[in-house]
Design a protein around this motif. Structure first.
Motif, PDB file in Angstrom:
ATOM      1  N   HIS A 170       0.331  -9.362  -1.772  1.00 22.02           N
ATOM      2  CA  HIS A 170      -0.575 -10.177  -0.962  1.00 22.02           C
ATOM      3  C   HIS A 170      -1.982  -9.632  -1.271  1.00 22.02           C
ATOM      4  O   HIS A 170      -2.972 -10.447  -1.458  1.00 22.02           O
ATOM      5  N   MET A 171      -2.332  -8.280  -1.397  1.00 20.45           N
ATOM      6  CA  MET A 171      -3.210  -7.634  -1.929  1.00 20.45           C
ATOM      7  C   MET A 171      -3.609  -8.409  -3.403  1.00 20.45           C
ATOM      8  O   MET A 171      -4.945  -8.739  -3.481  1.00 20.45           O
ATOM      9  N   ALA A 172      -2.795  -8.239  -4.178  1.00 19.72           N
ATOM     10  CA  ALA A 172      -2.965  -8.657  -5.694  1.00 19.72           C
ATOM     11  C   ALA A 172      -3.310 -10.286  -5.672  1.00 19.72           C
ATOM     12  O   ALA A 172      -4.098 -10.588  -6.399  1.00 19.72           O
ATOM     13  N   LEU A 173      -2.736 -11.037  -4.494  1.00 22.05           N
ATOM     14  CA  LEU A 173      -3.216 -12.378  -4.751  1.00 22.05           C
ATOM     15  C   LEU A 173      -4.464 -12.711  -4.115  1.00 22.05           C
ATOM     16  O   LEU A 173      -5.334 -13.423  -4.608  1.00 22.05           O
ATOM     17  N   GLU A 174      -4.982 -11.706  -3.007  1.00 20.55           N
ATOM     18  CA  GLU A 174      -6.519 -11.936  -2.376  1.00 20.55           C
ATOM     19  C   GLU A 174      -7.641 -11.483  -3.315  1.00 20.55           C
ATOM     20  O   GLU A 174      -8.380 -11.878  -3.092  1.00 20.55           O
ATOM     21  N   PHE A 175      -7.050 -10.156  -3.815  1.00 20.97           N
ATOM     22  CA  PHE A 175      -8.192  -9.349  -4.567  1.00 20.97           C
ATOM     23  C   PHE A 175      -8.158  -9.384  -5.955  1.00 20.97           C
ATOM     24  O   PHE A 175      -8.895  -8.778  -6.816  1.00 20.97           O
ATOM     25  N   GLY A 176      -6.795  -9.735  -6.560  1.00 23.56           N
ATOM     26  CA  GLY A 176      -6.719  -9.615  -8.037  1.00 23.56           C
ATOM     27  C   GLY A 176      -7.750  -9.980  -8.932  1.00 23.56           C
ATOM     28  O   GLY A 176      -7.701  -9.672 -10.252  1.00 23.56           O
ATOM     29  N   ASP A 177      -8.143 -11.231  -8.390  1.00 22.39           N
ATOM     30  CA  ASP A 177      -9.405 -11.685  -9.393  1.00 22.39           C
ATOM     31  C   ASP A 177     -10.746 -11.189  -9.138  1.00 22.39           C
ATOM     32  O   ASP A 177     -11.702 -11.808  -9.661  1.00 22.39           O
ATOM     33  N   GLN A 178     -10.675 -10.042  -8.411  1.00 21.02           N
ATOM     34  CA  GLN A 178     -11.715  -9.439  -8.231  1.00 21.02           C
ATOM     35  C   GLN A 178     -12.108  -8.035  -9.034  1.00 21.02           C
ATOM     36  O   GLN A 178     -12.990  -7.141  -8.990  1.00 21.02           O
ATOM     37  N   GLY A 179     -11.429  -8.140 -10.214  1.00 20.66           N
ATOM     38  CA  GLY A 179     -11.549  -7.022 -11.117  1.00 20.66           C
ATOM     39  C   GLY A 179     -10.377  -5.614 -10.560  1.00 20.66           C
ATOM     40  O   GLY A 179     -11.085  -4.604 -10.893  1.00 20.66           O
ATOM     41  N   MET A 180      -9.513  -5.966  -9.959  1.00 25.70           N
ATOM     42  CA  MET A 180      -8.506  -4.915  -9.459  1.00 25.70           C
ATOM     43  C   MET A 180      -7.101  -5.441  -9.670  1.00 25.70           C
ATOM     44  O   MET A 180      -6.738  -6.509  -9.664  1.00 25.70           O
ATOM     45  N   ASN A 181      -6.280  -4.075  -9.788  1.00 21.89           N
ATOM     46  CA  ASN A 181      -4.854  -4.375  -9.876  1.00 21.89           C
ATOM     47  C   ASN A 181      -4.234  -3.794  -8.725  1.00 21.89           C
ATOM     48  O   ASN A 181      -4.471  -2.585  -8.367  1.00 21.89           O
ATOM     49  N   PHE A 182      -3.004  -4.204  -8.249  1.00 20.57           N
ATOM     50  CA  PHE A 182      -2.494  -3.926  -7.075  1.00 20.57           C
ATOM     51  C   PHE A 182      -0.906  -3.891  -7.506  1.00 20.57           C
ATOM     52  O   PHE A 182      -0.218  -4.789  -7.688  1.00 20.57           O
ATOM     53  N   ASN A 183      -0.368  -2.409  -7.563  1.00 19.99           N
ATOM     54  CA  ASN A 183       0.856  -2.553  -7.969  1.00 19.99           C
ATOM     55  C   ASN A 183       1.733  -1.370  -7.455  1.00 19.99           C
ATOM     56  O   ASN A 183       1.000  -0.575  -6.742  1.00 19.99           O
ATOM     57  N   VAL A 184       3.322  -1.385  -7.607  1.00 18.36           N
ATOM     58  CA  VAL A 184       3.943  -0.511  -6.718  1.00 18.36           C
ATOM     59  C   VAL A 184       4.612   0.461  -7.675  1.00 18.36           C
ATOM     60  O   VAL A 184       5.155  -0.256  -8.959  1.00 18.36           O
ATOM     61  N   VAL A 185       4.841   1.718  -7.595  1.00 17.93           N
ATOM     62  CA  VAL A 185       5.841   2.318  -8.251  1.00 17.93           C
ATOM     63  C   VAL A 185       6.905   2.734  -7.102  1.00 17.93           C
ATOM     64  O   VAL A 185       6.593   3.462  -5.911  1.00 17.93           O
ATOM     65  N   GLN A 186       7.903   2.311  -7.491  1.00 16.03           N
ATOM     66  CA  GLN A 186       9.261   2.762  -6.797  1.00 16.03           C
ATOM     67  C   GLN A 186      10.051   3.752  -7.346  1.00 16.03           C
ATOM     68  O   GLN A 186      10.718   3.464  -8.336  1.00 16.03           O
ATOM     69  N   ALA A 187      10.156   4.893  -6.588  1.00 11.57           N
ATOM     70  CA  ALA A 187      10.996   6.379  -7.269  1.00 11.57           C
ATOM     71  C   ALA A 187      12.237   6.302  -6.652  1.00 11.57           C
ATOM     72  O   ALA A 187      12.666   5.847  -5.495  1.00 11.57           O
ATOM     73  N   GLY A 188      13.043   6.662  -7.465  1.00  7.26           N
ATOM     74  CA  GLY A 188      14.455   7.257  -6.955  1.00  7.26           C
ATOM     75  C   GLY A 188      14.261   8.465  -6.430  1.00  7.26           C
ATOM     76  O   GLY A 188      13.339   8.909  -6.104  1.00  7.26           O
ATOM     77  N   LEU A 189      15.603   9.056  -6.057  1.00  4.20           N
ATOM     78  CA  LEU A 189      15.555  10.313  -5.257  1.00  4.20           C
ATOM     79  C   LEU A 189      14.814  11.594  -6.212  1.00  4.20           C
ATOM     80  O   LEU A 189      15.201  11.823  -7.396  1.00  4.20           O
ATOM     81  N   VAL A 190      13.906  12.449  -5.784  1.00  3.47           N
ATOM     82  CA  VAL A 190      13.011  13.352  -6.386  1.00  3.47           C
ATOM     83  C   VAL A 190      12.934  14.355  -5.379  1.00  3.47           C
ATOM     84  O   VAL A 190      12.850  14.307  -4.120  1.00  3.47           O
ATOM     85  N   PRO A 191      13.391  15.633  -5.842  1.00  6.42           N
ATOM     86  CA  PRO A 191      13.269  16.722  -5.250  1.00  6.42           C
ATOM     87  C   PRO A 191      12.007  17.219  -4.604  1.00  6.42           C
ATOM     88  O   PRO A 191      11.039  17.806  -5.249  1.00  6.42           O
ATOM     89  N   THR A 192      11.754  17.074  -3.341  1.00  2.00           N
ATOM     90  CA  THR A 192      10.236  17.350  -2.601  1.00  2.00           C
ATOM     91  C   THR A 192      10.575  18.070  -1.290  1.00  2.00           C
ATOM     92  O   THR A 192      11.868  17.917  -0.802  1.00  2.00           O
ATOM     93  N   ASP A 193       9.741  18.254  -0.619  1.00  2.00           N
ATOM     94  CA  ASP A 193       9.707  19.078   0.711  1.00  2.00           C
ATOM     95  C   ASP A 193      10.573  17.919   1.601  1.00  2.00           C
ATOM     96  O   ASP A 193      11.378  18.265   2.499  1.00  2.00           O
ATOM     97  N   SER A 194       9.991  16.776   1.515  1.00  2.00           N
ATOM     98  CA  SER A 194      10.686  15.601   2.317  1.00  2.00           C
ATOM     99  C   SER A 194      12.221  15.301   2.276  1.00  2.00           C
ATOM    100  O   SER A 194      12.804  15.178   3.172  1.00  2.00           O
TER     101      SER A 194
END
Ligand SMILES: NC(=O)c1ccc[n+]([C@@H]2O[C@H](COP(=O)([O-])OP(=O)(O)OC[C@H]3O[C@@H](n4cnc5c(N)ncnc54)[C@H](OP(=O)(O)O)[C@@H]3O)[C@@H](O)[C@H]2O)c1
Length: 254
Positions: A170-194
């Motif tokens: 929805h941010m992409a829809l609302e602001f995408g024509d204002q010189g901004m890109n809105f995207n997601v990186v969806q990660a698999g399982l990564v070893p971290t503290d969490s």
């Protein structure tokens, strides 16, 4: 070769894990870095030292991204110190792993506030700075398989990630024509503290080689950072409102 020289990037939750790897990767590509953390000041300072040693400008800012006033103060600092923002990575998340039947209103609100509402506050407060970006400004949020798959003890966090991905679209829809890109990186399982705290973590990590198609080469924070780097670069100027999955192929099969 991706060159982010003269770009200014803010990464939330950059004291550890994927946020730390992302800050380092963007700095290696030439960006100046604003590192956000909430409690691990010493860890954040160590990351800052690594980045400063590369010759980049780096600032460390404590802000609880679930608190609008903290986010506003952080962006005021960025405006005063750097004058604009070219890249915003919304990475910080929390929530705890618990069965849904024992989840309280407080648990639900804390998860949603840190994992979803924070992105809204970050973008609202950063918008005037992103508008001053040298080229197209880039906003990237970090999500997980829980946005579309059911995982043990992950109900609250998964729900927050589904909302996060919708918010980005929805941010992409609302602001995408204002010189901004809105995207997601969806990660698999990564070893971290969490992920070390997930009930049954050992079995989940042992099962990774069966799920992925990459043999012993398993996902590390730096792999997620590479995907973020692409979405923060001009190479992805035409990628808008999308989710890039980086998981070695784990999610395409049962
Ligand atoms: N690890 C995985 O397998 C995996 C998979 C898919 C997606 N993800 C996503 O990747 C992101 C990073 O995960 P991670 O595993 O790297 O986590 P992590 O190692 O637990 O690090 C969490 C980071 O977020 C910060 N943070 C937490 N709450 C905050 C708040 N309210 N305000 C500001 N900063 C806050 C922490 O700061 P302090 O150190 O100061 O507490 C820390 O820097 C999250 O969005 C997570 O959902 C992770």
């Amino acid at each position: 070769m991706i060159d982010l020289s003269n770009k200014i990037a803010l990464i939330s939750g950059a004291s550890r894990g994927i946020g730390r790897a992302t800050a380092i990767r963007l700095a290696e590509a030439g960006a100046d870095i604003v590192l956000n953390y909430v409690s691990s000041r010493e860890s954040a300072d160590r990351v800052a030292e690594e980045i400063a040693a590369m010759g980049r400008r780096v600032a460390v800012v404590r802000a609880d991204v679930s608190e609008q006033s903290d986010v506003q103060s952080m962006m005021e600092f960025v405006g005063n110190e750097f004058g604009r923002l070219d890249i915003l990575v919304s990475n910080a998340a929390s929530g705890g792993f618990r069965p849904l039947l024992s989840a309280t209103a407080r648990n639900f609100e804390a998860t949603m506030n840190t994992n979803v509402r924070a992105l809204l506050f970050l973008v609202q407060a950063a918008h005037p700075l992103l508008e001053r970006s040298l080229d197209r400004a880039k906003v990237v949020a970090i999500s997980s398989h829980g946005s579309h798959m059911a995982l043990p003890m992950y109900g609250l966090i998964g729900t927050s990630k589904a909302a996060l991905e919708s918010l980005i679209r929805h941010m992409a829809l609302e602001f995408g024509d204002q010189g901004m890109n809105f995207n997601v990186v969806q990660a698999g399982l990564v070893p971290t503290d969490s992920t070390k705290m997930i009930p049954g973590a050992d079995q989940m990590f042992d099962a990774r080689t069966d799920k992925t198609m990459t043999g012993d080469r398993q996902l590390e924070p730096s792999d997620v950072a590479d995907a973020v780097l692409y979405l923060c670069s001009p190479l992805s100027d035409l990628v808008q409102g999308q989710t890039l999955i980086i998981d070695g192929g784990a999610a395409i099969h049962i």
